[in-house]
Scaffold this motif. Structure first.
Motif, PDB file in Angstrom:
ATOM      1  N   THR A  69      -1.465   2.030   6.804  1.00 45.28           N
ATOM      2  CA  THR A  69      -2.415   2.963   6.198  1.00 45.28           C
ATOM      3  C   THR A  69      -1.709   4.252   5.781  1.00 45.28           C
ATOM      4  OG1 THR A  69      -3.059   3.666   8.422  1.00 45.28           O
ATOM      5  CG2 THR A  69      -4.495   2.054   7.304  1.00 45.28           C
ATOM      6  N   SER A  70      -0.442   4.125   5.461  1.00 48.12           N
ATOM      7  CA  SER A  70       0.362   5.253   5.003  1.00 48.12           C
ATOM      8  C   SER A  70       1.233   4.782   3.848  1.00 48.12           C
ATOM      9  CB  SER A  70       1.240   5.786   6.146  1.00 48.12           C
ATOM     10  OG  SER A  70       0.441   6.234   7.226  1.00 48.12           O
ATOM     11  N   ALA A  71       1.883   5.728   3.161  1.00 49.43           N
ATOM     12  CA  ALA A  71       2.749   5.362   2.028  1.00 49.43           C
ATOM     13  C   ALA A  71       3.841   6.407   1.864  1.00 49.43           C
ATOM     14  CB  ALA A  71       1.946   5.260   0.738  1.00 49.43           C
ATOM     15  N   GLY A  82       8.360  11.786  -0.858  1.00 51.08           N
ATOM     16  CA  GLY A  82       7.036  12.273  -0.512  1.00 51.08           C
ATOM     17  C   GLY A  82       6.366  11.242   0.366  1.00 51.08           C
ATOM     18  N   PHE A  83       5.274  11.647   1.008  1.00 47.39           N
ATOM     19  CA  PHE A  83       4.570  10.721   1.897  1.00 47.39           C
ATOM     20  C   PHE A  83       3.103  11.093   2.010  1.00 47.39           C
ATOM     21  CE2 PHE A  83       5.527  14.191   4.745  1.00 47.39           C
ATOM     22  CZ  PHE A  83       4.420  14.255   5.590  1.00 47.39           C
ATOM     23  N   VAL A  84       2.325  10.122   2.387  1.00 52.58           N
ATOM     24  CA  VAL A  84       0.937  10.337   2.783  1.00 52.58           C
ATOM     25  C   VAL A  84       0.716   9.485   4.027  1.00 52.58           C
ATOM     26  CG1 VAL A  84       0.053   8.559   1.181  1.00 52.58           C
ATOM     27  CG2 VAL A  84      -1.507  10.286   2.097  1.00 52.58           C
ATOM     28  N   THR A  85       0.171  10.093   5.077  1.00 48.03           N
ATOM     29  CA  THR A  85      -0.143   9.356   6.296  1.00 48.03           C
ATOM     30  C   THR A  85      -1.657   9.293   6.440  1.00 48.03           C
ATOM     31  OG1 THR A  85       0.087  11.383   7.609  1.00 48.03           O
ATOM     32  CG2 THR A  85       1.987   9.911   7.524  1.00 48.03           C
ATOM     33  N   GLY A  86      -2.127   8.166   6.932  1.00 48.21           N
ATOM     34  CA  GLY A  86      -3.561   7.991   7.098  1.00 48.21           C
ATOM     35  C   GLY A  86      -3.878   6.975   8.173  1.00 48.21           C
ATOM     36  N   TYR A  87      -5.154   6.849   8.453  1.00 43.72           N
ATOM     37  CA  TYR A  87      -5.632   5.858   9.408  1.00 43.72           C
ATOM     38  C   TYR A  87      -7.084   5.534   9.088  1.00 43.72           C
ATOM     39  CZ  TYR A  87      -7.800   9.848  11.838  1.00 43.72           C
ATOM     40  OH  TYR A  87      -8.530  10.961  12.145  1.00 43.72           O
ATOM     41  N   LEU A  88      -7.546   4.385   9.573  1.00 38.84           N
ATOM     42  CA  LEU A  88      -8.949   4.025   9.434  1.00 38.84           C
ATOM     43  C   LEU A  88      -9.712   4.695  10.563  1.00 38.84           C
ATOM     44  CD1 LEU A  88      -8.685   0.231   8.590  1.00 38.84           C
ATOM     45  CD2 LEU A  88      -8.898   2.163   7.016  1.00 38.84           C
ATOM     46  N   ARG A  89     -10.775   5.374  10.216  1.00 37.24           N
ATOM     47  CA  ARG A  89     -11.541   6.098  11.228  1.00 37.24           C
ATOM     48  C   ARG A  89     -12.225   5.099  12.154  1.00 37.24           C
ATOM     49  NH1 ARG A  89     -16.241  10.465  10.187  1.00 37.24           N
ATOM     50  NH2 ARG A  89     -16.550  10.933  12.382  1.00 37.24           N
ATOM     51  N   PRO A  90     -11.970   5.164  13.460  1.00 33.09           N
ATOM     52  CA  PRO A  90     -12.500   4.151  14.380  1.00 33.09           C
ATOM     53  C   PRO A  90     -14.021   3.989  14.322  1.00 33.09           C
ATOM     54  CG  PRO A  90     -10.823   5.444  15.482  1.00 33.09           C
ATOM     55  CD  PRO A  90     -11.087   6.115  14.147  1.00 33.09           C
ATOM     56  N   ALA A 115      -0.264  10.270  -7.122  1.00 33.91           N
ATOM     57  CA  ALA A 115       0.088   8.849  -7.148  1.00 33.91           C
ATOM     58  C   ALA A 115       0.107   8.257  -5.740  1.00 33.91           C
ATOM     59  CB  ALA A 115       1.436   8.653  -7.836  1.00 33.91           C
ATOM     60  N   LEU A 116       0.576   9.019  -4.761  1.00 36.14           N
ATOM     61  CA  LEU A 116       0.585   8.555  -3.378  1.00 36.14           C
ATOM     62  C   LEU A 116      -0.835   8.310  -2.871  1.00 36.14           C
ATOM     63  CD1 LEU A 116       3.388  10.840  -1.952  1.00 36.14           C
ATOM     64  CD2 LEU A 116       3.295   8.355  -1.604  1.00 36.14           C
ATOM     65  N   VAL A 117      -1.728   9.268  -3.101  1.00 34.01           N
ATOM     66  CA  VAL A 117      -3.107   9.127  -2.621  1.00 34.01           C
ATOM     67  C   VAL A 117      -3.803   7.985  -3.351  1.00 34.01           C
ATOM     68  CG1 VAL A 117      -5.350  10.268  -2.376  1.00 34.01           C
ATOM     69  CG2 VAL A 117      -3.256  11.533  -1.883  1.00 34.01           C
ATOM     70  N   ASP A 118      -3.638   7.914  -4.672  1.00 31.50           N
ATOM     71  CA  ASP A 118      -4.269   6.829  -5.437  1.00 31.50           C
ATOM     72  C   ASP A 118      -3.777   5.460  -4.969  1.00 31.50           C
ATOM     73  OD1 ASP A 118      -5.668   8.640  -6.962  1.00 31.50           O
ATOM     74  OD2 ASP A 118      -4.581   8.258  -8.822  1.00 31.50           O
ATOM     75  N   GLY A 119      -2.468   5.314  -4.833  1.00 29.62           N
ATOM     76  CA  GLY A 119      -1.906   4.025  -4.430  1.00 29.62           C
ATOM     77  C   GLY A 119      -2.357   3.613  -3.044  1.00 29.62           C
ATOM     78  N   LEU A 120      -2.345   4.569  -2.100  1.00 31.85           N
ATOM     79  CA  LEU A 120      -2.775   4.249  -0.740  1.00 31.85           C
ATOM     80  C   LEU A 120      -4.255   3.890  -0.713  1.00 31.85           C
ATOM     81  CD1 LEU A 120      -2.278   3.962   2.269  1.00 31.85           C
ATOM     82  CD2 LEU A 120      -2.695   6.433   2.483  1.00 31.85           C
ATOM     83  N   ALA A 121      -5.082   4.656  -1.417  1.00 36.02           N
ATOM     84  CA  ALA A 121      -6.520   4.371  -1.432  1.00 36.02           C
ATOM     85  C   ALA A 121      -6.800   3.010  -2.060  1.00 36.02           C
ATOM     86  CB  ALA A 121      -7.267   5.473  -2.174  1.00 36.02           C
TER      87      ALA A 121
END
Length: 194
Positions: A69-71, A82-90, A115-121
């Motif tokens: 859930t990151s890129a 560059g990076f974007v970190t994320g997780y699925l909200r429990p 581009a990072l946010v779009d690709g990850l989403a």
């Protein structure tokens, strides 16, 4: 035999099968972070001067446990730019929470953050069926404010803001409040859901 979560993340590390909503800028590739990227991601976060810097250990763990859930955006040499970190909200598994987003200073102004946010989403919509994105932005972080407002305009049926954590909740002096951005439903990603 069932694959461990890290193994499943490795199997999904190739973003090439995603018809990116926003193309990666020339010379960059969207990829899944690997543990060996943790030090570079920590450095990019540190040098951003806007993110709350976590321990270097936490970035290594993030690359291991939340890689799916990151890129990262890799430059022509394969190094994280560059990076974007994320997780699925429990409590809301249809919601992707973006934890941190940063682009190395040398690569800013090329559209990498968007581009990072779009690709990850897009990947999270396809693999996990997300319909919403949440993130927090401090009032002084205008670059992130622009990235997420623009993301909402491109993809969402709604975009609300509300204070999630007031400044008084933080133990250190001078921390700004964290404003929650609630973005969704993500209408343009609907075709990519499972």
């Amino acid at each position: 035999m069932t694959a461990a979560p890290a193994d499943r993340a490795r199997s999904r590390s190739d973003f090439s099968d995603i018809s990116a909503i926003r193309e990666m800028p020339e010379g960059f590739k969207l990829d899944t972070p690997r543990v060996e990227d943790g030090a570079a991601i920590w450095r990019i976060a540190r040098d951003s001067k806007t993110l709350d810097l976590n321990s270097s250990y936490s970035y290594l763990l993030w690359c291991r446990d939340f890689a799916a859930t990151s890129a990262v955006a890799r430059d022509a040499r394969g190094e994280p730019a560059g990076f974007v970190t994320g997780y699925l909200r429990p409590e809301r598994p249809g919601t992707l929470v973006v934890w941190q987003l940063a682009v190395d200073h040398a690569h800013r102004g090329r559209g990498l953050a968007a581009a990072l946010v779009d690709g990850l989403a897009e990947r999270a919509a396809r693999e996990y069926g997300i319909r919403y994105l949440e993130t927090t932005v401090t009032p002084g972080n205008t670059a992130s404010e622009r990235v997420f407002t623009s993301f909402a305009e491109r993809h969402a049926g709604g975009h609300r803001r509300e204070v999630l954590f007031d400044a008084g909740l933080f133990p250190e002096q001078g921390h700004e409040p964290e404003v929650l951005h609630l973005i969704g439903p993500l209408d343009t990603l609907a075709a990519h859901r499972p």
